[in-house]
Design an enzyme around this catalytic site. Sequence first.
Site, PDB file in Angstrom:
ATOM      1  N   SER A  82      11.513  58.905 -12.391  1.00 60.53           N
ATOM      2  CA  SER A  82      10.388  58.074 -12.790  1.00 60.53           C
ATOM      3  C   SER A  82       9.174  58.951 -13.107  1.00 60.53           C
ATOM      4  CB  SER A  82      10.098  57.057 -11.691  1.00 60.53           C
ATOM      5  OG  SER A  82       9.303  56.001 -12.154  1.00 60.53           O
ATOM      6  N   LEU A  83       8.048  58.772 -12.411  1.00 50.52           N
ATOM      7  CA  LEU A  83       6.891  59.644 -12.633  1.00 50.52           C
ATOM      8  C   LEU A  83       7.264  61.106 -12.423  1.00 50.52           C
ATOM      9  CD1 LEU A  83       3.859  60.259 -13.026  1.00 50.52           C
ATOM     10  CD2 LEU A  83       3.532  59.760 -10.593  1.00 50.52           C
ATOM     11  N   SER A 150      10.521  45.420  -6.242  1.00 49.79           N
ATOM     12  CA  SER A 150      11.509  44.424  -6.666  1.00 49.79           C
ATOM     13  C   SER A 150      11.989  44.686  -8.086  1.00 49.79           C
ATOM     14  CB  SER A 150      10.916  43.021  -6.563  1.00 49.79           C
ATOM     15  OG  SER A 150      10.611  42.694  -5.222  1.00 49.79           O
ATOM     16  N   LEU A 151      11.087  45.127  -8.961  1.00 46.22           N
ATOM     17  CA  LEU A 151      11.461  45.417 -10.346  1.00 46.22           C
ATOM     18  C   LEU A 151      12.487  46.542 -10.421  1.00 46.22           C
ATOM     19  CD1 LEU A 151       8.022  45.269 -12.228  1.00 46.22           C
ATOM     20  CD2 LEU A 151       9.953  43.700 -12.493  1.00 46.22           C
ATOM     21  N   GLN A 152      12.446  47.438  -9.458  1.00 51.58           N
ATOM     22  CA  GLN A 152      13.340  48.596  -9.508  1.00 51.58           C
ATOM     23  C   GLN A 152      14.785  48.238  -9.202  1.00 51.58           C
ATOM     24  OE1 GLN A 152      11.830  52.371  -8.265  1.00 51.58           O
ATOM     25  NE2 GLN A 152       9.828  51.531  -7.806  1.00 51.58           N
ATOM     26  N   ASP A 212      17.757  48.947 -16.276  1.00 53.81           N
ATOM     27  CA  ASP A 212      16.427  49.396 -15.859  1.00 53.81           C
ATOM     28  C   ASP A 212      15.357  48.628 -16.648  1.00 53.81           C
ATOM     29  OD1 ASP A 212      14.113  50.778 -15.160  1.00 53.81           O
ATOM     30  OD2 ASP A 212      15.074  52.740 -15.263  1.00 53.81           O
ATOM     31  N   HIS A 240      16.439  50.883 -11.967  1.00 57.49           N
ATOM     32  CA  HIS A 240      15.550  52.037 -11.909  1.00 57.49           C
ATOM     33  C   HIS A 240      15.871  52.948 -10.726  1.00 57.49           C
ATOM     34  CE1 HIS A 240      12.036  54.092 -13.396  1.00 57.49           C
ATOM     35  NE2 HIS A 240      11.474  54.097 -12.190  1.00 57.49           N
TER      36      HIS A 240
END
Length: 261
Positions: A82-83, A150-152, A212, A240
């Site tokens: 990710s970052l 939660s999105l991950q 993702d 993700h």
Amino acid sequence: MTKIHHYTLGSGKSIVLVHGRAMHSGVWRDFAKQLAQHYRVTCVDLPGHGYSESCDAFTLANISAALVGAVEDENSCWLGWSLGATVVLDLAARYPERVNALILLAGNPRFVQAPSGLDDNWPGMAVDIFDTFANNLRNDPQSTLAQFLSLQVQGLPYAKTTLRQFKELLSECSFPCQNILQSGLALLRHSDMRTVLASLDIPVSVILGTKDVLVPVAVGQYLCDNTSKIQLTSIEGAGHALFLSHTPQVLAVISQFMDEQ
């Protein structure tokens, strides 16, 4: 120099794991232990995350300098999630003598789409959605961070189990302060590492999840069309946090890539 918390497991070829925004190195624990059965694995906390000190300004230049100063191995494969992918791309550009390969795990060289009106079909997150998230984080950090987690795992068959595991790992340390959280978002909002990626003369593995919702899998095809050195792997059904939900598949891809070096 910013004091960076890190720990090392195993022996062999060196891999450095760099976590994502608002996380810490503890998220790698089980994954790192399995990877360390074959390699020397170093896990680091980004400045202002986990047990690391904050740097004067959470910029890519300061982050890269802090990580290079903390890691003992002179030449390593740097894996960024990710970052963390943005960070390791910057580090490879600034300190090429310290990097012999890169792995971008659910990461991309530009997180958001190009500003409206520009002729750029980059498949990133819509800018207005990103900016809304940043505003929500400022106004209600706890709820927004919960939504972010939660999105991950969204759309995964074992989403609840993976999310619970995620939260347990993250609860070991306090969340970064608001300044660090916003600075991390600013890096994702404004960094464009596509030119850096295209100019690298080292092996690069990109591992993406087909489900993702933060880093579209379409990013992979764009990269392959524009950068010949990339080895792309899309893991079917992964989101993700694919190193948690699809650990064996991710380990297999990394092992094959490392054994080729």
